[in-house]
Structure formats: structure tokens, C-alpha cells
Design a protein around this motif. Structure first.
Motif, mmCIF file in Angstrom:
data_model
loop_
_atom_site.group_PDB
_atom_site.id
_atom_site.type_symbol
_atom_site.label_atom_id
_atom_site.label_comp_id
_atom_site.label_asym_id
_atom_site.label_seq_id
_atom_site.Cartn_x
_atom_site.Cartn_y
_atom_site.Cartn_z
ATOM 1 N N GLY A 171 -6.724 3.380 -10.105
ATOM 2 C CA GLY A 171 -6.126 4.711 -10.214
ATOM 3 C C GLY A 171 -6.069 5.294 -11.607
ATOM 4 N N ALA A 224 -5.775 4.622 -4.376
ATOM 5 C CA ALA A 224 -6.007 3.602 -5.419
ATOM 6 C C ALA A 224 -5.477 2.241 -4.992
ATOM 7 C CB ALA A 224 -5.333 4.038 -6.730
ATOM 8 N N ALA A 225 -6.145 1.189 -5.487
ATOM 9 C CA ALA A 225 -5.688 -0.192 -5.226
ATOM 10 C C ALA A 225 -4.713 -0.560 -6.332
ATOM 11 C CB ALA A 225 -6.880 -1.145 -5.218
ATOM 12 N N SER A 226 -3.461 -0.229 -6.100
ATOM 13 C CA SER A 226 -2.454 -0.462 -7.152
ATOM 14 C C SER A 226 -1.312 -1.325 -6.629
ATOM 15 C CB SER A 226 -1.884 0.904 -7.583
ATOM 16 O OG SER A 226 -1.356 1.557 -6.435
ATOM 17 N N GLY A 227 -1.461 -1.817 -5.404
ATOM 18 C CA GLY A 227 -0.374 -2.607 -4.802
ATOM 19 C C GLY A 227 0.256 -1.811 -3.678
ATOM 20 N N THR A 228 0.446 -2.461 -2.522
ATOM 21 C CA THR A 228 0.884 -1.718 -1.327
ATOM 22 C C THR A 228 2.298 -1.157 -1.483
ATOM 23 O OG1 THR A 228 1.595 -3.817 -0.379
ATOM 24 C CG2 THR A 228 -0.574 -2.992 0.283
ATOM 25 N N LYS A 229 3.038 -1.624 -2.504
ATOM 26 C CA LYS A 229 4.387 -1.047 -2.703
ATOM 27 C C LYS A 229 4.294 0.399 -3.187
ATOM 28 C CE LYS A 229 5.198 -2.957 -7.402
ATOM 29 N NZ LYS A 229 4.596 -1.879 -8.142
ATOM 30 N N HIS A 264 2.143 2.718 -1.963
ATOM 31 C CA HIS A 264 1.557 3.668 -1.012
ATOM 32 C C HIS A 264 1.617 3.049 0.382
ATOM 33 C CE1 HIS A 264 -1.808 0.906 -0.825
ATOM 34 N NE2 HIS A 264 -1.801 0.870 -2.149
ATOM 35 N N ARG A 277 -2.859 -0.223 3.411
ATOM 36 C CA ARG A 277 -3.528 -1.129 2.474
ATOM 37 C C ARG A 277 -4.762 -0.420 1.947
ATOM 38 N NH1 ARG A 277 -6.914 -5.774 2.500
ATOM 39 N NH2 ARG A 277 -7.798 -5.243 4.524
ATOM 40 N N ASN A 278 -4.891 -0.325 0.622
ATOM 41 C CA ASN A 278 -6.056 0.372 0.041
ATOM 42 C C ASN A 278 -7.141 -0.625 -0.336
ATOM 43 O OD1 ASN A 278 -4.834 2.810 0.362
ATOM 44 N ND2 ASN A 278 -4.178 3.017 -1.780
ATOM 45 N N VAL A 279 -8.368 -0.285 0.004
ATOM 46 C CA VAL A 279 -9.502 -1.153 -0.337
ATOM 47 C C VAL A 279 -10.563 -0.310 -1.033
ATOM 48 C CG1 VAL A 279 -11.363 -2.584 0.565
ATOM 49 C CG2 VAL A 279 -9.092 -2.722 1.594
#
Lengths: 356, 72, 249
Positions: free
Chosen positions: A70, A196-201, A203, A206-208
Motif C-alpha cells: 500500500g 493492499a496486503a497490510s494485514g487483515t486487521k 480491512h 483477506r487481500n492477496v
């Protein structure tokens, strides 16, 4: 900020900071070294990320990682280094990630030289990576225009979620000009990076970040989606300047340093009562094809001039569709043609004509 | 009285037989007569009462097929 | 009734794509269980590499990035530098890490990047159909060493853990395996410790895990585990290669 006298590469670095760059990953290569040097000091002082990677390959994959997380991220390099980054660039485009890539062109092929050159036009606009993708590529001609382009490049990258290349040559990188860093740029609505893959907390779900689609239907859908995006880039981001183009006798097509040389040449030709215009592509991809429809009826021919053996020449031939005769005048090896050379080339147009 | 109770997600089993090999009390076997949708024999117990609830089978299962509960 | 063993919430519901008996599956469980037990699933970003485990981005129940072949440690560096408080790990095979990606891995270690590398060594290229890897054993027949790997033609198996123990930035480095329950339990301990060192910002951690490839080794899953113990362990001795202990900050 008032005008300051600044070297091209350092101006690029400061412009990146003004553009909101969070992270820089690079590797030493002449003639762009002042960019990482400047940023290595500034980024640390302002709690931003600076990493000198072990190679350009590593650097562009660090860009991939950070962009996927991100961040507003950039890298810079020169010709052979940009060649090393090609796989990373197609991954970034394939994974729909934003980033800014600065290329300060030097002589090629191979190790080539460290003098200025434009022989990476194909590398920049045709893409050296695999697959149907494009890098949005701008070629400014002054350090001021480079600054403004750099600041906007981060927004364009974020807006289209695609790599943006700012392409200059060693001359622009190494010379000094007086510049202003606070000229306003176009405001764009940039949605939050909820992908963005910034950690599921941070957003929902699960972002990939990924460019692998083994199922044909998925990859087709994905690639057609990219294609649609590229159509809107062509629609909205194509840029060019028409100089002295009110029904000229001849037209010179040149970008970057070569368009500055052409500006001097057409003044000399004016004294010979020859009205010569310039089509100056600013976006190299998308290439400004429409400019060629606007050429007046009295034009006798198009002279393409590059510091290469003719690469943009092909795009001009495509855009020209055989309408007008085309000539090519280029210098390689690190020579920057003098205005007199373009002056003579126009006067002896036939001699330099490119026969199909 | 068995110490452990096993639950199998039979459809996820790939018939690798690691559970059968490492069960310390050797009560697991592949039922040659019953296949899951992927065509693998499903795992059954010869004598559920002998299960000691050690969960070694579940530990060695690569596909998380086995859930183990123990009676306290 | 008390729950003794159940599938970890650190894995998604997607069925694993690995061959029957491949110990990638076991290793996935150990990584996922460790992250779940440390309570960091929601701030973890995993980097999938290229190989059989490329699809790990479908299996780990965390945000993931799929990196170019060999570049996982570079991508991980990018993520970690942007989100220093996230847990970042890479999951790489021997082709990805010990061959094409060895430079990125060495330099991430040398920078002391605060990431955890899960290095699955099965002495072969699995996904592409059984070619020789840098960790293939002398004499091991593969589709690109049909007469058996020979030192003269192919060099010797590369000892990653032995090499990395001399890198300053490495905080914890252990080679483990999963060829029997005791090894699996020990491997879990090692993986969890590596993540803990990352949480304590101690620097670069890597766990090398000797793993099986039944299909490309041409063995049953059980015999494959025996082959690890009898053939691989003598070449790749298990143990802790480095435990820096004190904080890297």
C-alpha cells in the motif's frame, strides 16, 4: 518555494518527496546516482524508507512488495539496470500495483556508455517483460517539466494502479536549471488502497497481491480488464506539445533533449524562410498518434530525430499511415546532435528520407 | 473405554497412509471397499476402543483431515 | 470431551493442492498454527514464492503477496520496511531460495531484515516435474540428472544453513525435518521460536525444513520420509546453526 538552481537527478529526488514517496529502493548506476544519494539522506531524516538493494532485480521486487503493502514507492536506474527490472515491472503491472520508475538513459547496447542516449525508447514503450501490459511513460524535456511530471506520476500510478515511467536521458539528469517545486499539479480522486496486503486487521476479508491466474477464463478476464484500463489511459493521459505548427512546411518529431535541439533548429530555418514545426511527444506510451492528423496541408515531410538509430520512428510511421514522406536523423554513441545538424537535415530532406 | 474420538473429513483425504503408518496402537486401516469423491480409500479404525487419543495421526496428516477429541 | 487436535484457523478452507503425503501440508500447518498461537494472524503478511508452494497464498489465512521466482525475500523486505510492526514471512522451496533467489535471501539476511524465512528443502524441483535442485544429493537421479547428480558435472548439494550461520544479521537459524512425529513437534517449536524472535525484533530468522516429494522421488509417502532420515539428514545435519538471543535493535 522560490526558484532554485538544481541538478536534474537531485530535482527528480526532491520532486519524488514532494509527490509523497514513502519508499525508495535502488542500486548505483551512472548517470542516475544522485537520485539514490539525495534520497539516502532525505528519506532517513524524515522516517521514510530507503534501501540500497543488492541488485536492480532485488530493488524492483522490493518495490513490488512495498507497493503491494500500500505504499507510494519508486525506484530509479539507467538502461542496463532498467533491463534487469523488466520481469519485476511486468509482475507489478500484472498484479495491478502502482509505482514510479525513473529511467535515466545512457548509451547502449550492453554496457554501452554513460553519455546521454534515447536508445531505450523501445524498452520503455514496448515493455521488456512478458505479457500484454503497458507502462505509462512520460518523457519531459526540461528539469521543470521533469519535476512536475514526477509529482504527478505518483497520482497517475495510484489512479490507474499501474507502473509509471519517467524517462529522461543522462544530459537532463546531469545538467542544472532553475526550477520551482511548488507548481500545482492536477488533482485526482484517489480511492483508499483497500486492496493492499497490510494485514487483515486493516480491512475486511483477506487481500492477496498476485499475477498468477491458471484458469484461462480468469486470466482472460484479468487481461481484458487491464486492456480496458489502458484504453482509458490512452483517452486521458496522452500528452504532446505542438510547436510552431500553424501549417508548417516541414515537421520535426522529437522528445526530451532532442526537442530542445529542434527548437533551436527551427529558429535557424525561420531565417531561411522555412516554416518548420515540432511535434513533441510528452507521453511516449500512450504515443500521441492524433497529433499527426493535425498536420497542415502544406507539409512536405516529417523529420524524426532521436539519439538512437530510430525507435520512435516506427511509431511515427504507424501514425503517419504513409501520408507524408518521413526522414530520420539520429546520432548515437553519446553525441547530442547540434541544431545545425537538424537544420541541414531539413534542407537536405531527401538525403535522410526513410524509404519503405 | 477409548481415550480419544476421531472425526474424519473423508473428502479431504488423499490416501497418503501417513496416519496408518504412525498410529502407535496400529488401529487404522484403509477401507478398500469405500472411496471418497477423489477416488481415495477412506481411513477407518479396526477397534475405536483402543484409541489412546494421542493425535499422532492428526499431527502427521498433511491435509488436516482428522480431528481428535479426548475424554477427560 | 476436550479438543486435542483440530485444523488451525491459520489455514483457509481451501483444500491443499499438494500431492498425497507431501510434507508441504504438514509444514503449512506448523506455520499456520504458530501464527495463530502467537495471535498475529491479522497483522501478518506472507510472501508466496514460485514452486509447488506458489499456491500458499490460497492456504495461509493471512494477507499474502505472490512474489516472482527467487524474489520473495526482496518482496518481504519491501513489505516489512513499510509495515515494521507486521509479521512478515516468506515460504520458499529449494529452487526458489537456494538457486535463483539465493542473492536476495543472503542480502535480506545480511541486512538483518526482521522477517522469517520458511525454507522447504526437498532436494528437487517439484512443480516443474522433478528436475535437479541445488540441494539434490550426489547420485540422486532426477529428470535433469538422469545418471545421478555428479560432483564433476553438477557440483555438490548446497548447504544453506551452514552458509547463513556466518551472516551477522541472522538471529535464529535451525534446520529441522518432519519425517516423524518427534521431528514434526520439534519443527513446530523451531518455527514458533523464529516468529517470536521476529516479534522481539531480533533480526533475520530462517528455518530450513527437510521435506519430502513422493511423486518426483518415485517413492510412497512413507518411504519418502525414510529417505529424508536415511539419505538427506547425513548430508543436511539437523540442529540449531545460530541463536543470537539478544535483540538486534
Amino acid at each position: 518555494m522560490a526558484k532554485v538552481l538544481m541538478k536534474g537527478n537531485e530535482a527528480i529526488a526532491l520532486a519524488a518527496i514532494k509527490g509523497g514517496c514513502d519508499a525508495f529502493f535502488g542500486y548505483p548506476i551512472t548517470p542516475q546516482n544522485e537520485i539514490p544519494e539525495y534520497l539516502s539522506k532525505y528519506m532517513n531524516e524524515h522516517g521514510k524508507v530507503f534501501v540500497q538493494a543488492e541488485s536492480e532485480v532485488a530493488a524492483i521486487n522490493m518495490v513490488y512488495g512495498a507497493a503491494g503493502a500500500g505504499a507510494r514507492v519508486m525506484t530509479s536506474s539507467s538502461s542496463p539496470g532498467i533491463a534487469l527490472k523488466q520481469e519485476g515491472i511486468t509482475y507489478i503491472a500484472g498484479a495491478k500495483l502502482p509505482c514510479v520508475i525513473v529511467s535515466v538513459m545512457r548509451g547502449g547496447p550492453g554496457l554501452g556508455s554513460i553519455q546521454p542516449s534515447q536508445s531505450d525508447y523501445n524498452q520503455a514503450t514496448r515493455g521488456g517483460g512478458n505479457g500484454d501490459y503497458h507502462v505509462i511513460c512520460f518523457a519531459p524535456e526540461t528539469i521543470q517539466e521533469t519535476i512536475d511530471t514526477m509529482k504527478e506520476a505518483f497520482d497517475i500510478a495510484d489512479y490507474y494502479r499501474n507502473p509509471v515511467m519517467v524517462l529522461v536521458d543522462g544530459l537532463i539528469g546531469q545538467m542544472m536549471e532553475s526550477v520551482d517545486f511548488d507548481r500545482p499539479i492536477k488533482q485526482r480522486f484517489l480511492p483508499p488502497k483497500d486492496w493492499a496486503a497490510s494485514g487483515t486487521k486493516n480491512h475486511p476479508g483477506r487481500n492477496v497481491i498476485n499475477s498468477l491466474y491458471l484458469e484461462p477464463k480468469d486470466l482472460e478476464e484479468h487481461t481484458l480488464g487491464l486492456h480496458k484500463k489502458y484504453q482509458s489511459v490512452i483517452q486521458n493521459e496522452t500528452r504532446y506539445e505542438m510547436i510552431n505548427m500553424e501549417d508548417p512546411d516541414y515537421v520535426i518529431v522529437a522528445y526530451g533533449t532532442m526537442s530542445r535541439v529542434a527548437r533551436s533548429a527551427i529558429e535557424m530555418l525561420e531565417k531561411k524562410k522555412l516554416k518548420v514545426g515540432i511535434i513533441r511527444p510528452i507521453s511516449l506510451w500512450p504515443f500521441p498518434k492524433q497529433a499527426f492528423k493535425e498536420i497542415g496541408p502544406n507539409c512536405k515531410g516529417i523529420l524524426v530525430s532521436e539519439m538512437s538509430l530510430g525507435q520512435m520512428l516506427q511509431d511515427v510511421q504507424i501514425a503517419n499511415k504513409g501520408r507524408l514522406p518521413i526522414a530520420f536523423y539520429g546520432r548515437v554513441g553519446g553525441y547530442v546532435p547540434e541544431p545545425e545538424e537538424l537544420y541541414d537535415a531539413i534542407l537536405n530532406f531527401k538525403k535522410w528520407e526513410v524509404l519503405d | 473405554m477409548p481415550k480419544g474420538k476421531l472425526t474424519f473429513e473423508y473428502e479431504k483425504c488423499k490416501g497418503c497412509m501417513l496416519c496408518v503408518a504412525f498410529c502407535p496402537v496400529k488401529i487404522m486401516y484403509a477401507d478398500k471397499g469405500t472411496l471418497n469423491r477423489s477416488g481415495y480409500n477412506i481411513i477407518r479404525l479396526t477397534d475405536p476402543d483402543k484409541c489412546i487419543g494421542c493425535a499422532t495421526c492428526a499431527l502427521m496428516c498433511p491435509d488436516s483431515v482428522i480431528t481428535v477429541e479426548v475424554y477427560n | 470431551m476436550e479438543m486435542k487436535y483440530q485444523k488451525t484457523s491459520g489455514l483457509t478452507d481451501n483444500a491443499l493442492s499438494y500431492c498425497p503425503g507431501c510434507t508441504h501440508g504438514i509444514i503449512h500447518k506448523l506455520v499456520a498454527e504458530s501464527l495463530t498461537e502467537l495471535g498475529v494472524l491479522d497483522r501478518t503478511v506472507g510472501i508466496a514464492s514460485v514452486g509447488c508452494s506458489v499456491f500458499s497464498y490460497q492456504f495461509f489465512n493471512v494477507d499474502m503477496e505472490q512474489a516472482a521466482h527467487g524474489r520473495a525475500c526482496a518482496a518481504a523486505t519491501g513489505v516489512k520496511r513499510i509495515h515494521p510492526d507486521n509479521v512478515v514471512f516468506t515460504y520458499q522451496g529449494d529452487g526458489d531460495l537456494a538457486s535463483i533467489g539465493i542473492a536476495e535471501t543472503i542480502h535480506a539476511a545480511n541486512r538483518g531484515e526482521n522477517i522469517t524465512v520458511i525454507f522447504v528443502n526437498n532436494a528437487i524441483y517439484g512443480m516443474t516435474g522433478g528436475q535437479m535442485a541445488p540441494t539434490s544429493l550426489i547420485g540422486q537421479k532426477t529428470t535433469t540428472s538422469p545418471f545421478g547428480r555428479s560432483v564433476v558435472q553438477h557440483g555438490s548439494p548446497i548447504k544453506i544453513s551452514e552458509m547463513f550461520q556466518h551472516i551477522e544479521g541472522v538471529a535464529y537459524l535451525e534446520r529441522v525435518s518432519v519425517f516423524n512425529p518427534r521431528q514434526v513437534r520439534n519443527a513446530k517449536k523451531a518455527i514458533k521460536k523464529a516468529f517470536q524472535y521476529q516479534l522481539d525484533k531480533k533480526g533475520f530468522t530462517m528455518i530450513e525444513i527437510l521435506s519430502s516429494c513422493p511423486v518426483n522421488w518415485g517413492k510412497t509417502p512413507i518411504d519418502a520420509l525414510k529417505w529424508i532420515e536415511e539419505s538427506m539428514v547425513p548430508v543436511f545435519p539437523l540442529g540449531v546453526f545460530k541463536d543470537a538471543g539478544e535483540s538486534h535493535e
